[in-house]
Design an enzyme around this catalytic site. Structure first.
Site, PDB file in Angstrom:
ATOM      1  CB  THR A   8     -89.086  88.277 -27.180  1.00 50.28           C
ATOM      2  OG1 THR A   8     -88.366  87.106 -27.521  1.00 50.28           O
ATOM      3  CG2 THR A   8     -88.656  88.749 -25.814  1.00 50.28           C
ATOM      4  NE  ARG A  16     -86.184  91.486 -13.692  1.00 51.85           N
ATOM      5  CZ  ARG A  16     -86.221  90.861 -12.533  1.00 51.85           C
ATOM      6  NH1 ARG A  16     -86.934  89.796 -12.379  1.00 51.85           N
ATOM      7  NH2 ARG A  16     -85.506  91.291 -11.522  1.00 51.85           N
ATOM      8  CB  VAL A  85     -97.140  87.131 -15.297  1.00 47.30           C
ATOM      9  CG1 VAL A  85     -96.176  86.920 -14.132  1.00 47.30           C
ATOM     10  CG2 VAL A  85     -96.800  88.420 -16.044  1.00 47.30           C
ATOM     11  CG  ASP A  86     -96.725  85.278 -21.344  1.00 45.64           C
ATOM     12  OD1 ASP A  86     -97.108  84.098 -21.168  1.00 45.64           O
ATOM     13  OD2 ASP A  86     -95.613  85.564 -21.823  1.00 45.64           O
ATOM     14  CG  HIS A 103     -92.035  85.284 -11.436  1.00 50.50           C
ATOM     15  ND1 HIS A 103     -91.082  85.624 -12.362  1.00 50.50           N
ATOM     16  CD2 HIS A 103     -91.349  84.737 -10.400  1.00 50.50           C
ATOM     17  CE1 HIS A 103     -89.882  85.294 -11.897  1.00 50.50           C
ATOM     18  NE2 HIS A 103     -90.013  84.748 -10.717  1.00 50.50           N
ATOM     19  CB  THR A 177     -84.952  81.598 -18.295  1.00 43.56           C
ATOM     20  OG1 THR A 177     -84.443  82.010 -17.016  1.00 43.56           O
ATOM     21  CG2 THR A 177     -84.658  80.133 -18.504  1.00 43.56           C
ATOM     22  CB  SER A 178     -80.897  85.590 -18.055  1.00 39.65           C
ATOM     23  OG  SER A 178     -81.635  85.965 -16.904  1.00 39.65           O
ATOM     24  CG  ASN A 202     -81.206  82.633 -22.841  1.00 39.23           C
ATOM     25  OD1 ASN A 202     -82.373  83.000 -22.998  1.00 39.23           O
ATOM     26  ND2 ASN A 202     -80.305  83.386 -22.257  1.00 39.23           N
ATOM     27  CB  ILE A 220     -86.922  80.824 -28.614  1.00 37.43           C
ATOM     28  CG1 ILE A 220     -85.745  80.970 -27.631  1.00 37.43           C
ATOM     29  CG2 ILE A 220     -88.079  80.065 -27.982  1.00 37.43           C
ATOM     30  CD1 ILE A 220     -86.033  81.832 -26.436  1.00 37.43           C
TER      31      ILE A 220
END
Ligand code: ZN
Length: 233
Positions: A8, A16, A85-86, A103, A177-178, A202, A220
């Site tokens: 981010t 999501r 996936v970046d 993913h 990650t959640s 997180n 982060i």
């Protein structure tokens, strides 16, 4: 192991997460759901436009991605499992051999008919030239990015390698990650059960905070370089 939260700060929205695109526009999820994608040419046209306009294509790695490269160069990083996936870990300089993309990756393209591989750039060139839903040049089949869509299975090889890394880890760090999506959640549990120290970085609480040895809520981009400095000291 990294999730959307590490990217981010590179300007990539967490689709999501709270306030994410998918919560504002539930229809958007169809663009990355294999059943809709295969059945509906209009969904494919919208999906390609979504890839073309994605901020991921111009995104640059941030301090957290770079810190994980330092960790690797210090010989302290075994595997880098990611839900993203970046491709930003590889762009930062992480060894692609150590990056396990649960993913998949959005910069590759595969034909669902014959398996022919190509690249997102090639597909987008064809879209810019006027094809809205480019078909496989080898067999005419449907093309998709090499991301794992909703409704598709994850690569068993990647999951098995990630599980092996979780089992042998001395320290397992979950970043951004959640821990609510499988198999990421189960990998953190597997690492802890196998004797790893579990560190969670997180902003929001996760279901695994109570079994973690350490939980870090700081941004982060600051927290990961600090953590890497400790792990390499
Ligand atoms: Zn094909």
């Amino acid at each position: 192991m990294t999730g959307a939260g590490i990217s981010t700060e590179s300007g990539i929205p967490d689709y999501r997460g709270p306030g994410g695109l998918w919560r504002r526009d539930p229809d958007h999820e169809k663009l990355v759901t294999i059943g809709y994608y295969l059945a509906d040419p209009d969904i494919r046209r919208r999906s390609w436009r979504f890839r073309r306009d994605s901020p991921v294509r111009a995104a640059e790695p941030n301090a957290a991605h770079r810190a994980l490269v330092e960790l690797e160069r210090a010989g302290r990083l075994d595997r880098l499992i990611t839900q993203n996936v970046d491709g930003l870990h590889q762009k930062a300089g992480s060894d692609p051999e150590r990056v396990l993309e649960l993913h998949g990756n959005m910069f590759g393209v595969v034909c669902v008919g014959c398996g022919e591989r190509s690249t997102l750039d090639e597909a987008l060139d064809r879209i810019d030239a006027g094809e809205q839903d480019p078909a496989c040049l080898a067999c005419g089949g449907i093309l998709k990015t090499t991301t794992v869509m909703f409704g598709e299975n994850l690569s068993e090889d990647v999951v098995a390698e990630a599980a092996g890394a979780a089992e042998r880890a001395e320290v397992f760090v979950a970043i951004g990650t959640s821990l609510q999506v499988m198999p990421a959640a189960s990998l953190a549990a597997l690492a802890a059960r196998s004797g790893a120290r579990l560190v969670i970085v997180n902003a929001e609480p996760t279901p695994y905070d109570r079994i973690a040895d350490e939980v870090i809520r700081d941004p982060i981009g600051e927290a990961v370089p600090r953590l890497v400095a400790r792990l390499t000291a």
